[in-house]
Design an enzyme around this catalytic site. Structure first.
Site, short mmCIF file in Angstrom:
data_model
loop_
_atom_site.label_atom_id
_atom_site.label_comp_id
_atom_site.label_asym_id
_atom_site.label_seq_id
_atom_site.Cartn_x
_atom_site.Cartn_y
_atom_site.Cartn_z
N GLY A 132 -15.92 -72.87 -95.42
CA GLY A 132 -15.10 -73.75 -94.60
C GLY A 132 -15.90 -74.86 -93.97
O GLY A 132 -15.59 -75.33 -92.88
N VAL A 155 -12.07 -69.22 -101.18
CA VAL A 155 -12.71 -67.99 -100.73
C VAL A 155 -11.90 -66.74 -101.05
O VAL A 155 -12.44 -65.63 -101.07
CB VAL A 155 -13.02 -68.02 -99.21
CG1 VAL A 155 -14.05 -69.08 -98.89
CG2 VAL A 155 -11.74 -68.20 -98.39
N SER A 193 -11.05 -64.80 -83.98
CA SER A 193 -10.26 -65.64 -83.09
C SER A 193 -9.97 -64.91 -81.79
O SER A 193 -9.82 -63.68 -81.78
CB SER A 193 -8.93 -66.02 -83.77
OG SER A 193 -8.06 -66.64 -82.85
N TYR A 253 -1.56 -64.44 -88.33
CA TYR A 253 -2.90 -64.97 -88.07
C TYR A 253 -3.71 -64.00 -87.21
O TYR A 253 -4.86 -63.68 -87.53
CB TYR A 253 -2.79 -66.33 -87.37
CG TYR A 253 -4.13 -66.98 -87.08
CD1 TYR A 253 -4.80 -67.70 -88.07
CD2 TYR A 253 -4.70 -66.90 -85.82
CE1 TYR A 253 -6.02 -68.31 -87.80
CE2 TYR A 253 -5.92 -67.50 -85.55
CZ TYR A 253 -6.57 -68.21 -86.54
OH TYR A 253 -7.78 -68.80 -86.27
N ALA A 254 -3.10 -63.51 -86.13
CA ALA A 254 -3.79 -62.56 -85.26
C ALA A 254 -4.12 -61.27 -85.99
O ALA A 254 -5.19 -60.68 -85.79
CB ALA A 254 -2.93 -62.27 -84.02
N ALA A 255 -3.21 -60.83 -86.85
CA ALA A 255 -3.46 -59.61 -87.62
C ALA A 255 -4.64 -59.79 -88.58
O ALA A 255 -5.51 -58.91 -88.71
CB ALA A 255 -2.22 -59.21 -88.40
N ALA A 256 -4.68 -60.94 -89.25
CA ALA A 256 -5.77 -61.21 -90.18
C ALA A 256 -7.11 -61.31 -89.45
O ALA A 256 -8.12 -60.75 -89.89
CB ALA A 256 -5.50 -62.50 -90.96
N LYS A 257 -7.12 -62.01 -88.33
CA LYS A 257 -8.36 -62.16 -87.57
C LYS A 257 -8.76 -60.84 -86.92
O LYS A 257 -9.96 -60.54 -86.78
CB LYS A 257 -8.20 -63.25 -86.52
CG LYS A 257 -8.14 -64.66 -87.09
CD LYS A 257 -9.41 -65.03 -87.83
CE LYS A 257 -9.52 -66.52 -88.09
NZ LYS A 257 -10.76 -66.87 -88.82
#
Length: 239
Positions: A19, A57, A135, A148-152
């Site tokens: 990134g 990625v 995050s 997003y929160a779950a992935a982070k």
């Protein structure tokens, strides 16, 4: 790490930043250049790094091929920083299977893919540092941020587990979990830029990419007493 150790190893070590084309990744790559790391950037676009690699990625074969090229042209990777990701806001009822899959495949899958690609050389050398980017939302959650929160959050779990697994073999793994950061990733109309949100932060402002990069550099060069930890530069959003 002692300053003499840092000076001895500067310019001889290779860092890979995923990134790296913009935002936090570009700031990290730029900051690592200052003390003399040989920096390779991996992104979907060209990055301003010594070696710019184009790859998704979430594709493990593409990431492996990119790491092999870094090894041929710069040397084995001794520092990995996994910044690549994307952000979007939707109510949970609108997070369909594809949005859910893509968020996890980029953040969690991308982190896993990069780690798997660099670990053999790190373990063989009994030396290496991995810094994942998570995050503040993984710590405190947020409305319309469930995927997003779950992935982070999964990235944090992965980081802690990998840290336990490889610490005794000379590889340190930690995570940086920024709060809302002043990058183009945040739309001008983002609620994270709203005056009422900024007023709720103890520091009354967003974190800058350069501050996140400084945290990464600390973990890479001085924080050799950190293992499986999460540092969160977030302007006080989560205390």
């Amino acid at each position: 790490m002692r300053s003499t150790d840092i000076e001895t190893r500067r310019g001889t070590q290779v860092a890979l930043v995923t990134g790296a084309a913009s935002g936090i990744g570009a700031a990290v790559a730029s900051r690592l250049n200052e003390p003399g790391w040989n920096v390779a950037g991996l992104d979907l676009r060209e990055s301003d790094t010594e070696l710019s690699l184009i790859a998704d990625v979430s594709d493990p074969e593409a990431v492996h091929a990119a790491v092999e090229r870094v090894k041929r042209e710069l040397g084995a990777v001794s520092l990995l920083v996994t910044v690549a990701g994307h952000y979007e806001m939707y109510p949970v009822s609108e997070i369909g299977p594809e949005r859910w899959r893509r968020m996890l495949s980029v953040h969690l899958g991308g982190t896993r893919n990069a780690c798997i690609a660099v670990l053999p050389d790190m373990l063989a050398a009994a030396h290496g540092t991995i810094i994942t980017i998570s995050s503040e939302l993984a710590l405190g959650g947020g409305a319309n941020d469930a995927h997003y929160a779950a992935a982070k959050g999964a990235v944090i779990g992965f980081t802690k587990s990998l840290a336990v697994e490889v610490a005794s073999r000379g590889v340190r793994v930690n995570s940086v979990a920024p709060g809302p950061t002043d990058t183009p990733l945040l739309d001008p109309n983002s609620p994270w830029r709203a005056a009422d949100f900024l007023a709720s932060l103890p520091l009354r402002r967003l974190v800058t990419p350069e501050e996140v990069a400084a945290t990464v550099l600390f973990l890479a060069e001085e924080g050799d007493f950190f293992c499986g930890q999460v540092l969160s530069p977030n302007a006080g959003a989560v205390i």
